[in-house]
Design a protein around this motif. Sequence first.
Motif, short mmCIF file in Angstrom:
data_model
loop_
_atom_site.label_atom_id
_atom_site.label_comp_id
_atom_site.label_asym_id
_atom_site.label_seq_id
_atom_site.Cartn_x
_atom_site.Cartn_y
_atom_site.Cartn_z
N ASN A 10 12.70 -2.13 30.11
CA ASN A 10 14.11 -2.32 29.78
C ASN A 10 14.93 -1.17 30.35
OD1 ASN A 10 14.03 -0.11 27.89
ND2 ASN A 10 13.23 -1.49 26.33
N ASN A 11 16.20 -1.11 30.00
CA ASN A 11 17.08 -0.08 30.54
C ASN A 11 17.48 0.96 29.50
OD1 ASN A 11 18.73 -1.72 29.01
ND2 ASN A 11 20.43 -1.73 30.48
N LEU A 12 16.55 1.25 28.58
CA LEU A 12 16.77 2.25 27.54
C LEU A 12 15.78 3.39 27.75
CD1 LEU A 12 17.07 -0.23 24.53
CD2 LEU A 12 18.89 0.64 26.04
N PHE A 13 16.32 4.57 28.04
CA PHE A 13 15.50 5.68 28.48
C PHE A 13 15.53 6.83 27.46
CE2 PHE A 13 16.50 4.80 33.28
CZ PHE A 13 15.95 3.54 33.16
N ALA A 14 14.40 7.50 27.31
CA ALA A 14 14.32 8.73 26.53
C ALA A 14 14.50 9.91 27.46
CB ALA A 14 12.97 8.82 25.81
N ALA A 15 15.44 10.78 27.12
CA ALA A 15 15.79 11.90 27.99
C ALA A 15 14.73 12.99 27.96
CB ALA A 15 17.13 12.49 27.55
N PRO A 16 14.59 13.73 29.07
CA PRO A 16 13.72 14.90 29.05
C PRO A 16 14.38 16.01 28.23
CG PRO A 16 14.88 14.76 31.15
CD PRO A 16 15.23 13.52 30.38
N MET A 17 13.64 16.55 27.25
CA MET A 17 14.17 17.61 26.40
C MET A 17 13.12 18.70 26.25
SD MET A 17 16.17 15.43 23.44
CE MET A 17 14.91 14.14 23.28
N ALA A 18 13.48 19.92 26.60
CA ALA A 18 12.55 21.03 26.53
C ALA A 18 12.12 21.27 25.09
CB ALA A 18 13.22 22.30 27.08
N GLY A 19 10.82 21.35 24.89
CA GLY A 19 10.29 21.57 23.56
C GLY A 19 10.24 20.33 22.70
N VAL A 20 10.56 19.18 23.27
CA VAL A 20 10.62 17.94 22.48
C VAL A 20 9.80 16.82 23.11
CG1 VAL A 20 12.12 16.19 21.44
CG2 VAL A 20 12.93 18.56 21.66
N THR A 21 10.12 16.47 24.36
CA THR A 21 9.53 15.26 24.95
C THR A 21 8.17 15.53 25.59
OG1 THR A 21 10.94 15.61 26.88
CG2 THR A 21 11.66 13.98 25.28
N ASP A 22 7.26 16.03 24.75
CA ASP A 22 5.88 16.14 25.20
C ASP A 22 5.24 14.74 25.18
OD1 ASP A 22 5.58 15.66 22.48
OD2 ASP A 22 4.89 17.69 22.02
N ARG A 23 3.99 14.67 25.58
CA ARG A 23 3.34 13.35 25.68
C ARG A 23 3.33 12.59 24.36
NH1 ARG A 23 -1.99 12.54 24.93
NH2 ARG A 23 -2.53 14.64 25.59
#
Length: 346
Positions: A10-23
Motif C-alpha cells: 500500500n502507500n502507507l509508510f513508516a518513517a526512518p527514526m533514529a533510535g526507534v525504527t529498528d527491525r
Amino acid sequence: MQIGHISLANNLFAAPMAGVTDRPFRQLCKRLGAGYAVSEMVTSRRDLWQSLKTTRRANHEGEVAPIAVQIAGTEPQMMAEAAAYNIDRGAQIIDINMGCPAKKVCTKWAGSALMQDEPLATAIIDAVVAACAPRNVPVTLKMRTGWCQAERNAVRLARAAESAGIAMVTVHGRTREQGYGGHAEYDTIAAVKAALNIPVVANGDIDSPEKAREVLAATHADAVMVGRAAQGRPWIFREIAHFLETGEHLPAPEVLQAKQWLLEHLHEHYALYGEYTGVRTARKHIGWAVRALPGGVDFRAVMNTLETCDSQVRAVSDWFDQLADTHHRLPAIRVAANDDLIEQQA
C-alpha cells in the motif's frame, strides 16, 4: 505503489527514526498495516560498520520484504560503498538521508545539511545510484523543504535527483531550521509532486486518518509517511488504510489485543538487543504505548525501575490485564506531536 521494480502492499509508510525504527519496530508496523518501513540511518563510515550499533541496524534476519535501508554521510564514494555493504546484508532499497535535522548530523554536513551544497548532494546521489544500478536496487531520497525559510530548494534538488536516477522522493514539510517545531507545510510537497514523474511521498504531522486524507488531497502525493504518531500506536497504519478505503473509522484496538502486540514486540526486541540493553531500550516503547492511557504515567515510573526482561514482561502483562478489567478497548486519546517521549525523525 511501486518503487522502481518493487511493488508495495500500500502507500502507507513508516518513517526512518533514529533510535526507534529498528527491525522489531519495523516488523510491528508492517504487521499492523504499513506497506513499507525504512531502517534507522546507517553510517557510511567504514570504521564503524563493525560496531554493535551498526551490526544491529544491518541485521535483517526474518524481516518482511521489501527491506529498505537509509544511509547517511558526506562523501560520495563512502556513500556508494555503504550502499553496497547494506545490499550485501539484505537491503533491497537504499534510501539517502538528506532530511535529518539533528545537530550531531548536520554539523558534519550530513543529513539535511547537504541541501546547502547541491553539487555535493548531487554527487552523492550519482555515486549511490551508480553503485546500486548493476544490482537492480532502487535508490530513494528523503529530504526537507530546504535548509531555512529563505532557502527552500526542494523542487530544484528533487528534479536533479530524478534526472540522476532516484526512484522516489520523500519530502518532510519542514526546513532544517524548523527541526520538529511549528507545523509542517504541504505546498512545497505539492510543488515537488507537480515537478516530478517519479513517486513523491508526503511526510510531516500525519497523526490521524483524517490528516492522511487531507495531506494526500493537498499534495497529490503518491504516499504518506508516518513517523512520531506511530510511536506507541503502530496500528495507525491499519486505521488510515481502513479510513481511506471506506471513509469510516476502525474501532480502537481491544486492550488485550494491544497487550499481545506489545508483548510480541518486546520478545523480538530482547532477541535483538539482549537482556541488559534490551530492557533499557524497551522502556521507551512501553512508555509510548501507555503514556496516554489511564494510570500510564505512574506505570512508566515503575517500569523504569525494572532490570530484567522477565520482570518487564510480567509488569506489562499484568498492567494491561488490569486495564482490561475496566476497558474492553483502548480509550481514544491522541497524544500531542510534541510529547516529551518523542524522539528525532530522520
